[in-house]
Design a protein around this motif. Structure first.
Motif, mmCIF file in Angstrom:
data_model
loop_
_atom_site.group_PDB
_atom_site.id
_atom_site.type_symbol
_atom_site.label_atom_id
_atom_site.label_comp_id
_atom_site.label_asym_id
_atom_site.label_seq_id
_atom_site.Cartn_x
_atom_site.Cartn_y
_atom_site.Cartn_z
ATOM 1 N N LEU A 72 95.488 63.650 40.191
ATOM 2 C CA LEU A 72 96.100 62.744 39.222
ATOM 3 C C LEU A 72 96.616 63.596 38.072
ATOM 4 O O LEU A 72 95.840 64.303 37.419
ATOM 5 N N ASP A 73 97.901 63.526 37.832
ATOM 6 C CA ASP A 73 98.546 64.426 36.863
ATOM 7 C C ASP A 73 99.283 63.593 35.805
ATOM 8 O O ASP A 73 100.463 63.292 35.941
ATOM 9 N N GLY A 74 98.535 63.180 34.781
ATOM 10 C CA GLY A 74 99.141 62.410 33.706
ATOM 11 C C GLY A 74 99.550 61.011 34.114
ATOM 12 O O GLY A 74 100.585 60.496 33.670
ATOM 13 N N VAL A 75 98.734 60.359 34.938
ATOM 14 C CA VAL A 75 99.069 59.036 35.461
ATOM 15 C C VAL A 75 99.066 57.993 34.348
ATOM 16 O O VAL A 75 98.133 57.910 33.551
ATOM 17 N N GLU A 76 100.140 57.201 34.308
ATOM 18 C CA GLU A 76 100.280 56.083 33.370
ATOM 19 C C GLU A 76 100.511 54.808 34.174
ATOM 20 O O GLU A 76 101.373 54.767 35.052
ATOM 21 N N LEU A 77 99.738 53.769 33.864
ATOM 22 C CA LEU A 77 99.886 52.515 34.603
ATOM 23 C C LEU A 77 99.296 51.371 33.795
ATOM 24 O O LEU A 77 98.214 51.495 33.227
ATOM 25 N N SER A 78 100.036 50.265 33.729
ATOM 26 C CA SER A 78 99.520 49.045 33.101
ATOM 27 C C SER A 78 99.735 47.878 34.043
ATOM 28 O O SER A 78 100.786 47.763 34.680
ATOM 29 N N VAL A 79 98.727 47.028 34.141
ATOM 30 C CA VAL A 79 98.800 45.817 34.959
ATOM 31 C C VAL A 79 98.301 44.668 34.097
ATOM 32 O O VAL A 79 97.151 44.677 33.653
ATOM 33 N N ALA A 80 99.149 43.680 33.842
ATOM 34 C CA ALA A 80 98.762 42.529 33.033
ATOM 35 C C ALA A 80 97.968 41.546 33.875
ATOM 36 O O ALA A 80 98.052 41.539 35.109
ATOM 37 N N ARG A 81 97.221 40.685 33.217
ATOM 38 C CA ARG A 81 96.489 39.647 33.945
ATOM 39 C C ARG A 81 97.485 38.695 34.599
ATOM 40 O O ARG A 81 98.480 38.297 34.000
ATOM 41 N N GLY A 82 97.214 38.370 35.867
ATOM 42 C CA GLY A 82 98.122 37.541 36.642
ATOM 43 C C GLY A 82 99.202 38.334 37.342
ATOM 44 O O GLY A 82 99.973 37.775 38.124
ATOM 45 N N GLU A 83 99.250 39.638 37.114
ATOM 46 C CA GLU A 83 100.250 40.511 37.730
ATOM 47 C C GLU A 83 99.587 41.351 38.821
ATOM 48 O O GLU A 83 98.392 41.650 38.755
ATOM 49 N N SER A 84 100.381 41.730 39.827
ATOM 50 C CA SER A 84 99.880 42.597 40.893
ATOM 51 C C SER A 84 100.726 43.860 40.987
ATOM 52 O O SER A 84 101.953 43.810 40.870
ATOM 53 N N VAL A 85 100.054 44.979 41.194
ATOM 54 C CA VAL A 85 100.714 46.266 41.370
ATOM 55 C C VAL A 85 100.111 46.936 42.600
ATOM 56 O O VAL A 85 98.886 46.967 42.755
ATOM 57 N N ALA A 86 100.957 47.453 43.463
ATOM 58 C CA ALA A 86 100.508 48.184 44.652
ATOM 59 C C ALA A 86 100.855 49.657 44.505
ATOM 60 O O ALA A 86 101.928 50.002 43.992
ATOM 61 N N VAL A 87 99.944 50.517 44.946
ATOM 62 C CA VAL A 87 100.170 51.964 44.943
ATOM 63 C C VAL A 87 100.121 52.453 46.376
ATOM 64 O O VAL A 87 99.135 52.228 47.088
ATOM 65 N N THR A 88 101.195 53.095 46.804
ATOM 66 C CA THR A 88 101.262 53.683 48.133
ATOM 67 C C THR A 88 101.352 55.204 47.996
ATOM 68 O O THR A 88 101.513 55.732 46.902
ATOM 69 N N GLY A 89 101.268 55.880 49.129
ATOM 70 C CA GLY A 89 101.338 57.334 49.145
ATOM 71 C C GLY A 89 100.638 57.866 50.373
ATOM 72 O O GLY A 89 99.858 57.150 51.007
ATOM 73 N N PRO A 90 100.889 59.108 50.731
ATOM 74 C CA PRO A 90 100.270 59.684 51.929
ATOM 75 C C PRO A 90 98.769 59.821 51.779
ATOM 76 O O PRO A 90 98.221 59.776 50.670
ATOM 77 N N SER A 91 98.089 59.975 52.920
ATOM 78 C CA SER A 91 96.641 60.195 52.892
ATOM 79 C C SER A 91 96.320 61.424 52.059
ATOM 80 O O SER A 91 97.010 62.448 52.134
ATOM 81 N N GLY A 92 95.279 61.325 51.242
ATOM 82 C CA GLY A 92 94.879 62.446 50.412
ATOM 83 C C GLY A 92 95.682 62.604 49.145
ATOM 84 O O GLY A 92 95.507 63.604 48.425
ATOM 85 N N SER A 93 96.538 61.646 48.838
ATOM 86 C CA SER A 93 97.390 61.769 47.653
ATOM 87 C C SER A 93 96.681 61.388 46.362
ATOM 88 O O SER A 93 97.216 61.605 45.268
#
Length: 227
Positions: free
Chosen positions: A24-45
């Motif tokens: 994880l290199d400076g990860v920024e993420l916000s998820v509001a209540r009632g909102e959905s966010v999906a994170v994809t990426g290769p295995s081991g990412s």
């Protein structure tokens, strides 16, 4: 939807490396209540690592994580456990249910462990399972179908009314029909109950159900499709 709403999930400048490898290199993420966010990426990412940091099971080297307005980074074990009980819930790929217990017993367990009343916990568990279409009899959970077990896992995650709901490959162990049913249930339940939902998955068809999709590669989180 206001992504700065303090009642949801906020990850700021998160950094984590292990054995000289930056996940994880400076990860920024916000998820509001009632909102959905999906994170994809290769295995081991680092997708599951991100979830484990949010849960407080892995301590990042830098950055902050706020859930429902509470900074959960750097808390001691007791305060972290309390914050986790009061704000966070998790749906695992294989449910992590106790197969010998009934669905009602499995779902009521988080409330009972937190000191809740037995009668209230069982009543709420039966209500949730009924809403999610899971049998509420005394049959052991281990005898249910894969889809029923995962719906039970969703009910268990929702019974504490979490501000933030996490899901780690929640449909990865299901057949196509059960996958569609559980994915629909998960996203609908989180929206209707006002949870900030963060899902990590390899399945793009599941990820595309989210309000937003991000990709994690080389430790860097970017909006899907961004250059």
């Amino acid at each position: 939807m206001d992504r700065q709403d303090s009642s949801g999930l906020h990850v700021s400048d998160l950094y984590y490396e292990v054995a000289g490898r930056t996940l994880l290199d400076g990860v920024e993420l916000s998820v509001a209540r009632g909102e959905s966010v999906a994170v994809t990426g290769p295995s081991g990412s680092g997708k599951s690592t991100l979830l484990m940091c949010v849960l407080g099971l892995i301590e990042p080297q830098a950055g902050t994580i706020t859930a429902a307005g509470r900074d959960i980074t750097g808390l001691g074990p007791a305060r972290l456990a309390q914050a986790r009980r009061e704000t966070l819930s998790m749906v695992f790929q294989f449910g992590e249910l106790l197969p010998e217990l009934s669905p009602v017993e499995n779902v009521a367990l988080p409330v009972l462990l937190a000191g809740g009343r037995h009668q209230d916990a069982y009543r709420r568990a039966e209500e949730l399972l009924g809403e999610l279409g899971v049998p509420t009899g005394s049959v052991p959970t281990g005898t249910l179908s894969g889809g029923e077990r995962q719906r039970t896992a969703v009910a268990r995650a929702l019974i504490t009314e979490p501000a933030v709901l996490l899901a780690d490959e929640p449909t990865g162990a299901l057949d196509p029909q059960a996958k569609e049913a559980v994915a629909t249930l998960l996203f609908t339940a989180a929206r209707d109950r006002g949870c900030a939902l963060l899902v990590v998955t390899h399945d793009v068809s599941v990820a595309d159900r989210a309000d937003r999709r991000h990709e994690l590669r080389g430790g860097v989180l970017t909006a899907a499709g961004a250059l």
